[in-house]
Design a protein around this motif. Sequence first.
Motif: not given
Length: 268
Positions: A175, A141, A236-238, A179, A240-241, A148, A144
Amino acid sequence: MLAVLAAHTNDVVPINVLISELWQESPPRNARTTTQTYILSLRKLIDAAARQTGVADDAKKVLVTTSAGYQLRVPADSVDASHFERLANVGHRARERQDYAAAARAFAEALSWWRGPALVDVQAGRRLRIYAQRLGEVRLNALDCRIEADLRLGRHHELLGELSAVTAQHPTHEGLVAHLMLALYRSGRRCEALEAYQRLRTGLTEKRGLEPAPALRRLHRSMLSSDEATTDLTETWQATHAVLRRAAPQQRIPADVAAMPWSASLPT
């Protein structure tokens, strides 16, 4: 034993928990005595280390015997996982206030405390396996979030090599693949960005029977249409999962274990 105590730094660990972690389902008859012998051996090592470093620590004050079990009393930052947690939290706070330069620095410093998989050289029992797994998730995390932040700072060219390697290790991490897609697209490599999406989609459908998350599908459509807005990281790509825990876990003793009647008279 030291790993269990360090994972529960400054908490009392019942001797039965130590026995369970050391011998799993098959403890020897003399398990309690052997565990107490291990504690004495650890204290000798602590004393030896204190003499070598010139620190006047009494091992009995560092590795403490209580009526409920044993306690490793040390500053939180003397355990790498706690140090990582503190720095990662600095990164998350900077990320929340959109200070991406500070976030990238904090996450990078936090990740520098990792030298490989957590507890890789420990024959772990159930609790330590859970602890190591959760630490690994929190590390991923933080990685990630650091990537980002770097993307938001326009460092897409510098990230390509790292992202290619990390997505090869985690091919269904949405995520990280997002990226990679953005870094490739911004570097003028749209076809490769679309190929990365297809690899992810194939992996998700074949291994898990899932389609990519809606945000990732929107990113894919934007790239297909050469949407100029794709060059801005606005989501915020967090999201997406599944959101991973932000802080390094402090694996606590389960309530059913902690409530059991432990021996009230352990030797010193």
